[in-house]
Design a protein around this motif. Sequence first.
Motif, PDB file in Angstrom:
ATOM      1  N   VAL A  37       0.835  -1.207   0.000  1.00  0.00           N
ATOM      2  CA  VAL A  37       0.000   0.000   0.000  1.00  0.00           C
ATOM      3  C   VAL A  37       0.870   1.258   0.000  1.00  0.00           C
ATOM      4  O   VAL A  37       0.612   2.220  -0.740  1.00  0.00           O
ATOM      5  CB  VAL A  37      -0.952  -0.013   1.213  1.00  0.00           C
ATOM      6  CG1 VAL A  37      -1.639   1.334   1.383  1.00  0.00           C
ATOM      7  CG2 VAL A  37      -1.982  -1.119   1.062  1.00  0.00           C
ATOM      8  N   LEU A  38       1.916   1.264   0.815  1.00  0.00           N
ATOM      9  CA  LEU A  38       2.800   2.437   0.880  1.00  0.00           C
ATOM     10  C   LEU A  38       3.554   2.637  -0.428  1.00  0.00           C
ATOM     11  O   LEU A  38       3.701   3.769  -0.900  1.00  0.00           O
ATOM     12  CB  LEU A  38       3.791   2.269   2.035  1.00  0.00           C
ATOM     13  CG  LEU A  38       3.197   2.248   3.451  1.00  0.00           C
ATOM     14  CD1 LEU A  38       4.311   2.099   4.485  1.00  0.00           C
ATOM     15  CD2 LEU A  38       2.386   3.503   3.725  1.00  0.00           C
ATOM     16  N   LEU A  39       4.039   1.538  -1.004  1.00  0.00           N
ATOM     17  CA  LEU A  39       4.762   1.641  -2.269  1.00  0.00           C
ATOM     18  C   LEU A  39       3.854   2.188  -3.369  1.00  0.00           C
ATOM     19  O   LEU A  39       4.258   3.055  -4.162  1.00  0.00           O
ATOM     20  CB  LEU A  39       5.317   0.280  -2.673  1.00  0.00           C
ATOM     21  CG  LEU A  39       6.442  -0.288  -1.802  1.00  0.00           C
ATOM     22  CD1 LEU A  39       6.706  -1.747  -2.162  1.00  0.00           C
ATOM     23  CD2 LEU A  39       7.717   0.528  -1.954  1.00  0.00           C
ATOM     24  N   ALA A  40       2.632   1.682  -3.428  1.00  0.00           N
ATOM     25  CA  ALA A  40       1.689   2.140  -4.449  1.00  0.00           C
ATOM     26  C   ALA A  40       1.330   3.608  -4.242  1.00  0.00           C
ATOM     27  O   ALA A  40       1.220   4.377  -5.208  1.00  0.00           O
ATOM     28  CB  ALA A  40       0.437   1.268  -4.423  1.00  0.00           C
ATOM     29  N   ALA A  41       1.147   4.022  -2.980  1.00  0.00           N
ATOM     30  CA  ALA A  41       0.772   5.408  -2.689  1.00  0.00           C
ATOM     31  C   ALA A  41       1.857   6.388  -3.128  1.00  0.00           C
ATOM     32  O   ALA A  41       1.557   7.536  -3.481  1.00  0.00           O
ATOM     33  CB  ALA A  41       0.486   5.569  -1.200  1.00  0.00           C
ATOM     34  N   ARG A  42       3.090   5.921  -3.131  1.00  0.00           N
ATOM     35  CA  ARG A  42       4.212   6.780  -3.537  1.00  0.00           C
ATOM     36  C   ARG A  42       4.559   6.612  -5.004  1.00  0.00           C
ATOM     37  O   ARG A  42       5.522   7.219  -5.485  1.00  0.00           O
ATOM     38  CB  ARG A  42       5.434   6.485  -2.653  1.00  0.00           C
ATOM     39  CG  ARG A  42       5.275   7.041  -1.244  1.00  0.00           C
ATOM     40  CD  ARG A  42       6.182   6.355  -0.254  1.00  0.00           C
ATOM     41  NE  ARG A  42       6.101   6.950   1.069  1.00  0.00           N
ATOM     42  CZ  ARG A  42       5.082   6.784   1.907  1.00  0.00           C
ATOM     43  NH1 ARG A  42       4.048   6.056   1.540  1.00  0.00           N
ATOM     44  NH2 ARG A  42       5.082   7.366   3.093  1.00  0.00           N
ATOM     45  N   GLY A  43       3.793   5.800  -5.704  1.00  0.00           N
ATOM     46  CA  GLY A  43       4.021   5.622  -7.137  1.00  0.00           C
ATOM     47  C   GLY A  43       5.330   4.932  -7.456  1.00  0.00           C
ATOM     48  O   GLY A  43       5.886   5.118  -8.547  1.00  0.00           O
ATOM     49  N   MET A  44       5.829   4.112  -6.554  1.00  0.00           N
ATOM     50  CA  MET A  44       7.101   3.441  -6.762  1.00  0.00           C
ATOM     51  C   MET A  44       6.924   2.205  -7.631  1.00  0.00           C
ATOM     52  O   MET A  44       5.893   1.530  -7.588  1.00  0.00           O
ATOM     53  CB  MET A  44       7.736   3.074  -5.419  1.00  0.00           C
ATOM     54  CG  MET A  44       7.964   4.275  -4.515  1.00  0.00           C
ATOM     55  SD  MET A  44       8.843   3.877  -2.977  1.00  0.00           S
ATOM     56  CE  MET A  44      10.507   3.669  -3.599  1.00  0.00           C
ATOM     57  N   ARG A  45       7.929   1.926  -8.421  1.00  0.00           N
ATOM     58  CA  ARG A  45       7.882   0.761  -9.301  1.00  0.00           C
ATOM     59  C   ARG A  45       8.166  -0.483  -8.470  1.00  0.00           C
ATOM     60  O   ARG A  45       9.245  -0.639  -7.895  1.00  0.00           O
ATOM     61  CB  ARG A  45       8.922   0.913 -10.409  1.00  0.00           C
ATOM     62  CG  ARG A  45       8.876  -0.190 -11.460  1.00  0.00           C
ATOM     63  CD  ARG A  45       9.953   0.037 -12.497  1.00  0.00           C
ATOM     64  NE  ARG A  45       9.971  -1.044 -13.480  1.00  0.00           N
ATOM     65  CZ  ARG A  45      10.952  -1.219 -14.366  1.00  0.00           C
ATOM     66  NH1 ARG A  45      11.975  -0.373 -14.391  1.00  0.00           N
ATOM     67  NH2 ARG A  45      10.896  -2.219 -15.213  1.00  0.00           N
ATOM     68  N   ALA A  46       7.183  -1.366  -8.400  1.00  0.00           N
ATOM     69  CA  ALA A  46       7.328  -2.543  -7.553  1.00  0.00           C
ATOM     70  C   ALA A  46       6.393  -3.637  -8.040  1.00  0.00           C
ATOM     71  O   ALA A  46       5.338  -3.368  -8.618  1.00  0.00           O
ATOM     72  CB  ALA A  46       7.011  -2.196  -6.094  1.00  0.00           C
ATOM     73  N   LEU A  87      10.762   1.693   3.493  1.00  0.00           N
ATOM     74  CA  LEU A  87      10.768   2.828   2.570  1.00  0.00           C
ATOM     75  C   LEU A  87      11.972   3.729   2.809  1.00  0.00           C
ATOM     76  O   LEU A  87      12.609   4.203   1.858  1.00  0.00           O
ATOM     77  CB  LEU A  87       9.475   3.632   2.725  1.00  0.00           C
ATOM     78  CG  LEU A  87       8.174   2.981   2.262  1.00  0.00           C
ATOM     79  CD1 LEU A  87       7.028   3.970   2.400  1.00  0.00           C
ATOM     80  CD2 LEU A  87       8.278   2.484   0.832  1.00  0.00           C
ATOM     81  N   ASP A  88      12.297   3.986   4.068  1.00  0.00           N
ATOM     82  CA  ASP A  88      13.470   4.805   4.380  1.00  0.00           C
ATOM     83  C   ASP A  88      14.736   4.142   3.874  1.00  0.00           C
ATOM     84  O   ASP A  88      15.643   4.820   3.355  1.00  0.00           O
ATOM     85  CB  ASP A  88      13.570   5.021   5.896  1.00  0.00           C
ATOM     86  CG  ASP A  88      12.476   5.930   6.429  1.00  0.00           C
ATOM     87  OD1 ASP A  88      11.850   6.639   5.620  1.00  0.00           O
ATOM     88  OD2 ASP A  88      12.245   5.925   7.660  1.00  0.00           O
ATOM     89  N   TRP A  89      14.827   2.830   4.017  1.00  0.00           N
ATOM     90  CA  TRP A  89      16.004   2.090   3.544  1.00  0.00           C
ATOM     91  C   TRP A  89      16.136   2.180   2.029  1.00  0.00           C
ATOM     92  O   TRP A  89      17.234   2.362   1.502  1.00  0.00           O
ATOM     93  CB  TRP A  89      15.886   0.646   3.983  1.00  0.00           C
ATOM     94  CG  TRP A  89      16.837  -0.302   3.323  1.00  0.00           C
ATOM     95  CD1 TRP A  89      18.183  -0.409   3.544  1.00  0.00           C
ATOM     96  CD2 TRP A  89      16.513  -1.280   2.313  1.00  0.00           C
ATOM     97  NE1 TRP A  89      18.722  -1.395   2.738  1.00  0.00           N
ATOM     98  CE2 TRP A  89      17.719  -1.935   1.990  1.00  0.00           C
ATOM     99  CE3 TRP A  89      15.330  -1.646   1.684  1.00  0.00           C
ATOM    100  CZ2 TRP A  89      17.758  -2.952   1.029  1.00  0.00           C
ATOM    101  CZ3 TRP A  89      15.364  -2.657   0.747  1.00  0.00           C
ATOM    102  CH2 TRP A  89      16.571  -3.301   0.419  1.00  0.00           C
ATOM    103  N   ILE A  90      15.024   2.081   1.322  1.00  0.00           N
ATOM    104  CA  ILE A  90      15.064   2.186  -0.144  1.00  0.00           C
ATOM    105  C   ILE A  90      15.526   3.573  -0.565  1.00  0.00           C
ATOM    106  O   ILE A  90      16.334   3.728  -1.487  1.00  0.00           O
ATOM    107  CB  ILE A  90      13.682   1.868  -0.741  1.00  0.00           C
ATOM    108  CG1 ILE A  90      13.331   0.390  -0.526  1.00  0.00           C
ATOM    109  CG2 ILE A  90      13.641   2.195  -2.240  1.00  0.00           C
ATOM    110  CD1 ILE A  90      11.890   0.039  -0.859  1.00  0.00           C
ATOM    111  N   ALA A  91      15.023   4.582   0.139  1.00  0.00           N
ATOM    112  CA  ALA A  91      15.368   5.961  -0.229  1.00  0.00           C
ATOM    113  C   ALA A  91      16.757   6.369   0.239  1.00  0.00           C
ATOM    114  O   ALA A  91      17.468   7.103  -0.464  1.00  0.00           O
ATOM    115  CB  ALA A  91      14.325   6.918   0.357  1.00  0.00           C
ATOM    116  N   HIS A  92      17.163   5.894   1.410  1.00  0.00           N
ATOM    117  CA  HIS A  92      18.432   6.310   2.007  1.00  0.00           C
ATOM    118  C   HIS A  92      19.137   5.102   2.609  1.00  0.00           C
ATOM    119  O   HIS A  92      19.226   4.971   3.832  1.00  0.00           O
ATOM    120  CB  HIS A  92      18.207   7.366   3.087  1.00  0.00           C
ATOM    121  CG  HIS A  92      17.399   8.544   2.636  1.00  0.00           C
ATOM    122  ND1 HIS A  92      17.877   9.466   1.744  1.00  0.00           N
ATOM    123  CD2 HIS A  92      16.121   8.902   2.940  1.00  0.00           C
ATOM    124  CE1 HIS A  92      16.942  10.389   1.533  1.00  0.00           C
ATOM    125  NE2 HIS A  92      15.869  10.063   2.234  1.00  0.00           N
TER     126      HIS A  92
END
Length: 254
Positions: free
Chosen positions: A18-27, A238-243
């Motif tokens: 849900v979080l990945l989809a809300a941020r429009g991330m490719r997954a 999500l934080d790990w993916i970004a940073h």
Amino acid sequence: MPNILLLGGTTEASALAVLLAARGMRATFSYAGRTASPRAQPLPVRVGGFGGVAGLVAHLRAEGITHLVDATHPFAATMSAHAVEAAHEAGIAHAALTRAPWTPSAGDRWTTVPDMTAAVAVLDGPPQRIMLALGRMHVEEFAAQPQHHYLLRFVDAPDAVPPLPDHALIVDRGPFTVADDTSLLRDHRIDLIVAKNAGGTGAAAKLDAARALGLRVLMIDRPPLPDRQEFHRPEDVLDWIAHPAASSGMPRGV
């Protein structure tokens, strides 16, 4: 741009999706295919295995995956080990989204065993009324102790009758409330619950109900897993993916 493969099937995996989809991330959300009607996801979904480590590596490379997130069940030891090895071989980032294990609290009557084989052995003795809170994968192992009455609860109806001479079967999908499980245990006059230490809140109601009713629990420890970066909250993934350099996740055993 990250391209994430999410190995799912758990409540935590769905929350991360849900979080990945809300941020429009490719997954992509990957189901193992053991459930006939898996939950719908807000991401593209694939179903089925990969064909071992080599097959998973080939998939990661073919799809251009940059991040592999293992959010499978804590007892999916083979898949988790394959994920660690495949991510290393493919040279991509890897982390696990998992649940902290349950620990006994005041009023609990737990006996802990290291694995399924030990759990079956412990049941040697006079007949009892036992809830096997294990899903359907390990039921046939308990046919070695046929003297007991077993209560089974599956997500899907089985293709064949479980090989237990004395059992009751309920087909239902959780999460279940403490009130639900208290009534279930009382109505079936259960003496003992056999459970895997899955952790989390989604399946904890039966343990709260057992505590309230003073019932014994035979708790099966988690299988050993390779060292890996682990998180207990989807937001931390999500934080790990970004940073990744600022990640607060720690390897096992640290």
